[in-house]
Scaffold this motif. Structure first.
Motif, PDB file in Angstrom:
ATOM      1  N   GLN A   6       0.845  -1.190   0.000  1.00  0.00           N
ATOM      2  CA  GLN A   6       0.000   0.000   0.000  1.00  0.00           C
ATOM      3  C   GLN A   6       0.887   1.249   0.000  1.00  0.00           C
ATOM      4  O   GLN A   6       2.052   1.189   0.330  1.00  0.00           O
ATOM      5  N   VAL A   7       0.286   2.369  -0.332  1.00  0.00           N
ATOM      6  CA  VAL A   7       1.019   3.629  -0.403  1.00  0.00           C
ATOM      7  C   VAL A   7       1.365   4.100   1.007  1.00  0.00           C
ATOM      8  O   VAL A   7       0.512   4.147   1.889  1.00  0.00           O
ATOM      9  N   GLN A   8       2.621   4.402   1.192  1.00  0.00           N
ATOM     10  CA  GLN A   8       3.072   4.978   2.468  1.00  0.00           C
ATOM     11  C   GLN A   8       4.042   6.103   2.194  1.00  0.00           C
ATOM     12  O   GLN A   8       4.877   6.007   1.278  1.00  0.00           O
ATOM     13  N   SER A  14       6.770   4.409  -0.339  1.00  0.00           N
ATOM     14  CA  SER A  14       6.698   2.977  -0.619  1.00  0.00           C
ATOM     15  C   SER A  14       5.331   2.669  -1.212  1.00  0.00           C
ATOM     16  O   SER A  14       4.362   3.403  -1.001  1.00  0.00           O
ATOM     17  N   GLY A  15       5.280   1.607  -1.981  1.00  0.00           N
ATOM     18  CA  GLY A  15       4.032   1.209  -2.616  1.00  0.00           C
ATOM     19  C   GLY A  15       3.793   1.832  -3.974  1.00  0.00           C
ATOM     20  O   GLY A  15       2.805   1.523  -4.636  1.00  0.00           O
ATOM     21  N   PHE A  16       4.700   2.717  -4.377  1.00  0.00           N
ATOM     22  CA  PHE A  16       4.604   3.344  -5.697  1.00  0.00           C
ATOM     23  C   PHE A  16       5.947   3.997  -6.003  1.00  0.00           C
ATOM     24  O   PHE A  16       6.792   4.150  -5.113  1.00  0.00           O
ATOM     25  N   GLY A  18      -4.752  10.504  -5.654  1.00  0.00           N
ATOM     26  CA  GLY A  18      -5.209   9.654  -4.564  1.00  0.00           C
ATOM     27  C   GLY A  18      -5.159  10.326  -3.211  1.00  0.00           C
ATOM     28  O   GLY A  18      -5.691   9.817  -2.230  1.00  0.00           O
ATOM     29  N   TYR A  78      -2.634  11.065  -0.865  1.00  0.00           N
ATOM     30  CA  TYR A  78      -1.982  10.350   0.229  1.00  0.00           C
ATOM     31  C   TYR A  78      -1.094  11.305   0.996  1.00  0.00           C
ATOM     32  O   TYR A  78      -0.381  12.123   0.399  1.00  0.00           O
TER      33      TYR A  78
END
Length: 113
Positions: free
Chosen positions: A1-3, A25-27, A100, A102
């Motif tokens: 997941q995106v963090q 992280s996650g992308f 998104g 985030y």
């Protein structure tokens, strides 16, 4: 997941410099527009600087060139270099992925003698 995890804040004297980091992280940061925001107690969160997927950077109109956004694709991180810190730079700084929406948890910068 995106963090998104920010670090690098702290207590610094006026005139000093800091480099804030945002580890993603996650992308891949190279594929997304990323932005730094700042927010003080009782104030609205405001834009500081943006780095686009093509590497272009843009500071908010109200932000001086003391603030420099950059990224390291290999480390999958973005940075905010703040030079010649002033007491009014005291805020919590947040990393943000625009698509998104985030957010990281922020890192506190306190400028005081």
């Amino acid at each position: 997941q995106v963090q998104l995890v920010e670090s690098g804040g702290g207590l610094v004297q006026p005139g000093g410099s800091l480099r804030l980091s945002c580890e993603a992280s996650g992308f891949a940061v190279s594929l997304y527009a990323m932005r730094w925001y700042r927010q003080g107690p009782g104030k609205e969160r405001e834009q500081v600087a943006t780095i686009f997927s093509d590497g272009r950077t843009l500071n908010a109109d109200s932000v001086s060139d003391r603030f420099i956004i950059s990224r390291d694709i290999d480390k999958n991180a973005i940075y905010l270099q703040i030079n010649n810190l002033k007491t009014e730079d005291t805020d919590r700084y947040y990393c943000h992925r625009l698509r998104g929406s985030y957010w990281g948890q922020g890192t506190q910068v306190t400028v005081s003698s």
